[in-house]
Design a protein around this motif. Structure first.
Motif, PDB file in Angstrom:
ATOM      1  N   ARG A   1       0.834  -1.214   0.000  1.00 50.72           N
ATOM      2  CA  ARG A   1       0.000   0.000   0.000  1.00 50.72           C
ATOM      3  C   ARG A   1       0.867   1.263   0.000  1.00 50.72           C
ATOM      4  NH1 ARG A   1      -2.954  -3.520   3.213  1.00 50.72           N
ATOM      5  NH2 ARG A   1      -2.179  -2.695   5.173  1.00 50.72           N
ATOM      6  N   LEU A   2       1.923   1.254   0.796  1.00 51.85           N
ATOM      7  CA  LEU A   2       2.804   2.427   0.847  1.00 51.85           C
ATOM      8  C   LEU A   2       3.491   2.653  -0.501  1.00 51.85           C
ATOM      9  CD1 LEU A   2       4.359   1.864   4.385  1.00 51.85           C
ATOM     10  CD2 LEU A   2       2.807   3.713   3.729  1.00 51.85           C
ATOM     11  N   GLU A   3       3.845   1.575  -1.159  1.00 51.39           N
ATOM     12  CA  GLU A   3       4.476   1.695  -2.484  1.00 51.39           C
ATOM     13  C   GLU A   3       3.492   2.281  -3.496  1.00 51.39           C
ATOM     14  OE1 GLU A   3       7.398  -0.985  -5.227  1.00 51.39           O
ATOM     15  OE2 GLU A   3       5.547  -1.952  -4.554  1.00 51.39           O
ATOM     16  N   ARG A   4       2.244   1.798  -3.475  1.00 49.67           N
ATOM     17  CA  ARG A   4       1.225   2.333  -4.396  1.00 49.67           C
ATOM     18  C   ARG A   4       1.015   3.832  -4.200  1.00 49.67           C
ATOM     19  NH1 ARG A   4      -1.432  -2.640  -3.420  1.00 49.67           N
ATOM     20  NH2 ARG A   4      -2.758  -1.716  -1.831  1.00 49.67           N
ATOM     21  N   GLU A   5       1.200   4.292  -2.962  1.00 48.17           N
ATOM     22  CA  GLU A   5       1.015   5.716  -2.660  1.00 48.17           C
ATOM     23  C   GLU A   5       2.284   6.537  -2.887  1.00 48.17           C
ATOM     24  OE1 GLU A   5      -0.654   6.047   1.279  1.00 48.17           O
ATOM     25  OE2 GLU A   5      -2.018   4.375   0.873  1.00 48.17           O
ATOM     26  N   GLY A   6       3.344   5.895  -3.340  1.00 47.42           N
ATOM     27  CA  GLY A   6       4.588   6.608  -3.630  1.00 47.42           C
ATOM     28  C   GLY A   6       5.406   6.956  -2.393  1.00 47.42           C
ATOM     29  N   LEU A   7       5.156   6.258  -1.288  1.00 50.49           N
ATOM     30  CA  LEU A   7       5.857   6.551  -0.037  1.00 50.49           C
ATOM     31  C   LEU A   7       7.019   5.595   0.226  1.00 50.49           C
ATOM     32  CD1 LEU A   7       2.674   7.230   2.111  1.00 50.49           C
ATOM     33  CD2 LEU A   7       4.157   8.906   0.972  1.00 50.49           C
ATOM     34  N   VAL A   8       7.010   4.455  -0.444  1.00 55.37           N
ATOM     35  CA  VAL A   8       8.057   3.439  -0.301  1.00 55.37           C
ATOM     36  C   VAL A   8       8.478   2.986  -1.687  1.00 55.37           C
ATOM     37  CG1 VAL A   8       8.502   1.046   0.438  1.00 55.37           C
ATOM     38  CG2 VAL A   8       7.373   2.629   1.984  1.00 55.37           C
ATOM     39  N   LEU A   9       9.765   2.700  -1.821  1.00 59.01           N
ATOM     40  CA  LEU A   9      10.315   2.169  -3.059  1.00 59.01           C
ATOM     41  C   LEU A   9      10.899   0.795  -2.752  1.00 59.01           C
ATOM     42  CD1 LEU A   9      11.160   2.622  -6.039  1.00 59.01           C
ATOM     43  CD2 LEU A   9      13.296   3.561  -5.135  1.00 59.01           C
TER      44      LEU A   9
ATOM     45  N   THR B   1      10.616   6.820   0.203  1.00 57.70           N
ATOM     46  CA  THR B   1      10.877   7.836  -0.810  1.00 57.70           C
ATOM     47  C   THR B   1      10.995   9.191  -0.102  1.00 57.70           C
ATOM     48  OG1 THR B   1       8.537   8.293  -1.146  1.00 57.70           O
ATOM     49  CG2 THR B   1       9.529   6.566  -2.543  1.00 57.70           C
ATOM     50  N   GLU B   2      11.359  10.217  -0.829  1.00 54.31           N
ATOM     51  CA  GLU B   2      11.405  11.563  -0.235  1.00 54.31           C
ATOM     52  C   GLU B   2      10.024  11.950   0.301  1.00 54.31           C
ATOM     53  OE1 GLU B   2      13.962  13.589   0.527  1.00 54.31           O
ATOM     54  OE2 GLU B   2      15.211  11.908  -0.103  1.00 54.31           O
ATOM     55  N   ALA B   3       8.987  11.621  -0.453  1.00 54.83           N
ATOM     56  CA  ALA B   3       7.615  11.920   0.008  1.00 54.83           C
ATOM     57  C   ALA B   3       7.310  11.122   1.272  1.00 54.83           C
ATOM     58  CB  ALA B   3       6.597  11.599  -1.086  1.00 54.83           C
ATOM     59  N   GLY B   4       7.777   9.884   1.334  1.00 54.97           N
ATOM     60  CA  GLY B   4       7.579   9.053   2.511  1.00 54.97           C
ATOM     61  C   GLY B   4       8.287   9.621   3.729  1.00 54.97           C
ATOM     62  N   ILE B   5       9.509  10.100   3.517  1.00 51.85           N
ATOM     63  CA  ILE B   5      10.268  10.716   4.620  1.00 51.85           C
ATOM     64  C   ILE B   5       9.538  11.943   5.143  1.00 51.85           C
ATOM     65  CG2 ILE B   5      12.390  11.973   5.191  1.00 51.85           C
ATOM     66  CD1 ILE B   5      13.851  10.005   3.255  1.00 51.85           C
ATOM     67  N   ARG B   6       9.091  12.806   4.242  1.00 48.27           N
ATOM     68  CA  ARG B   6       8.378  14.019   4.661  1.00 48.27           C
ATOM     69  C   ARG B   6       7.096  13.673   5.419  1.00 48.27           C
ATOM     70  NH1 ARG B   6       9.786  15.564  -0.461  1.00 48.27           N
ATOM     71  NH2 ARG B   6       7.678  15.217  -1.241  1.00 48.27           N
ATOM     72  N   GLN B   7       6.328  12.719   4.888  1.00 48.05           N
ATOM     73  CA  GLN B   7       5.077  12.348   5.546  1.00 48.05           C
ATOM     74  C   GLN B   7       5.356  11.731   6.915  1.00 48.05           C
ATOM     75  OE1 GLN B   7       1.907   9.068   4.698  1.00 48.05           O
ATOM     76  NE2 GLN B   7       1.473  10.830   3.376  1.00 48.05           N
ATOM     77  N   PHE B   8       6.338  10.841   6.984  1.00 48.57           N
ATOM     78  CA  PHE B   8       6.628  10.212   8.268  1.00 48.57           C
ATOM     79  C   PHE B   8       7.096  11.244   9.286  1.00 48.57           C
ATOM     80  CE2 PHE B   8       9.510   8.564  11.424  1.00 48.57           C
ATOM     81  CZ  PHE B   8       8.628   7.741  12.108  1.00 48.57           C
ATOM     82  N   GLU B   9       7.981  12.141   8.904  1.00 45.88           N
ATOM     83  CA  GLU B   9       8.505  13.126   9.860  1.00 45.88           C
ATOM     84  C   GLU B   9       7.394  14.019  10.399  1.00 45.88           C
ATOM     85  OE1 GLU B   9      11.862  14.860   7.803  1.00 45.88           O
ATOM     86  OE2 GLU B   9      13.182  13.222   8.469  1.00 45.88           O
ATOM     87  N   SER B  10       6.425  14.331   9.569  1.00 46.97           N
ATOM     88  CA  SER B  10       5.281  15.116  10.029  1.00 46.97           C
ATOM     89  C   SER B  10       4.447  14.309  11.031  1.00 46.97           C
ATOM     90  CB  SER B  10       4.419  15.521   8.829  1.00 46.97           C
ATOM     91  OG  SER B  10       3.234  16.124   9.266  1.00 46.97           O
ATOM     92  N   MET B  11       4.161  13.055  10.689  1.00 49.69           N
ATOM     93  CA  MET B  11       3.394  12.196  11.597  1.00 49.69           C
ATOM     94  C   MET B  11       4.170  11.932  12.882  1.00 49.69           C
ATOM     95  SD  MET B  11       1.465   9.253   9.366  1.00 49.69           S
ATOM     96  CE  MET B  11       2.982   8.506   8.796  1.00 49.69           C
TER      97      MET B  11
END
Length: 150
Positions: free
Chosen positions: A81-89, A105-115
Motif C-alpha cells: 500500500r505504501l508503495e502504491r502511494e509513492g511513499l516506499v520504493l 521515498t522523499e515523500a515518505g520521509i516528509r510524511q513520516f517526519e510530520s506524523m
C-alpha cells in the motif's frame, strides 16, 4: 509446589503485569485512533515507516518483518500500500535478485517526519503527569523487569 506459588510477591507481580498491560493497551488504542483521525493512517503503517526511517539505507522484507515482530505477509501488505502511494520504493538486492529491499521515498520521509512529530507530541500529552524523576524510575524498573529470571 513450585517456587512461584511460595513467593509472597507472586500475586503483586501478577497485578503489576496486568496494570502494565492495561496501560499499554489503553495508550496503544489512543494512539491508533489519533493516527486514524489526524493522519488517516494506521499504527502498522506508522510502524513500517518508522522502521524504514530509522534505516535510511533500507531493509529487506525479512529484516522489516523481524524488526516489527510481524509475519512477512503482514509487512508485505503494508509495504504494498505504501508503495502504491509513492511513499516506499522496493528494489531488488543486487547480490540476490529474489530479495527485495524497501526504502522510504522523499515523500515518505516528509510524511513520516510530520506524523512522527505529531505522534511524539501526543505521547507527551498522554504521559504528561510523569515528571523527569518518574520517567527515570520507570525506565530503571522496566530495564530491571526484563532481566533474565534467576
Amino acid at each position: 509446589m513450585t517456587q512461584t506459588l511460595r513467593d509472597p510477591l507472586s500475586k503483586r507481580r501478577l497485578k503489576a503485569w496486568l496494570r502494565l498491560l492495561n496501560v499499554t493497551r489503553q495508550s496503544e488504542n489512543h494512539l491508533r485512533e489519533f493516527l486514524r483521525v489526524n493522519h488517516a493512517t494506521t499504527l502498522p503503517r506508522f510502524d513500517v515507516m518508522a522502521a524504514l526511517w530509522r534505516r535510511r539505507e533500507g531493509l529487506t522484507m525479512s529484516e522489516l518483518s523481524r524488526a516489527l515482530l510481524v509475519s512477512n505477509g503482514n509487512a508485505t501488505a503494508v509495504v504494498d500500500r505504501l508503495e502504491r502511494e509513492g511513499l516506499v520504493l522496493r528494489t531488488p538486492v543486487e547480490k540476490d535478485r529474489r530479495t527485495v529491499q524497501a526504502t522510504l521515498t522523499e515523500a515518505g520521509i516528509r510524511q513520516f517526519e510530520s506524523m512522527a512529530a505529531a505522534h511524539e507530541n501526543e505521547v507527551n500529552t498522554l504521559f504528561h503527569r510523569l515528571d523527569a524523576e518518574d520517567l527515570d524510575q520507570l525506565r530503571a524498573i522496566l530495564q530491571k523487569a526484563v532481566a533474565e529470571p534467576e
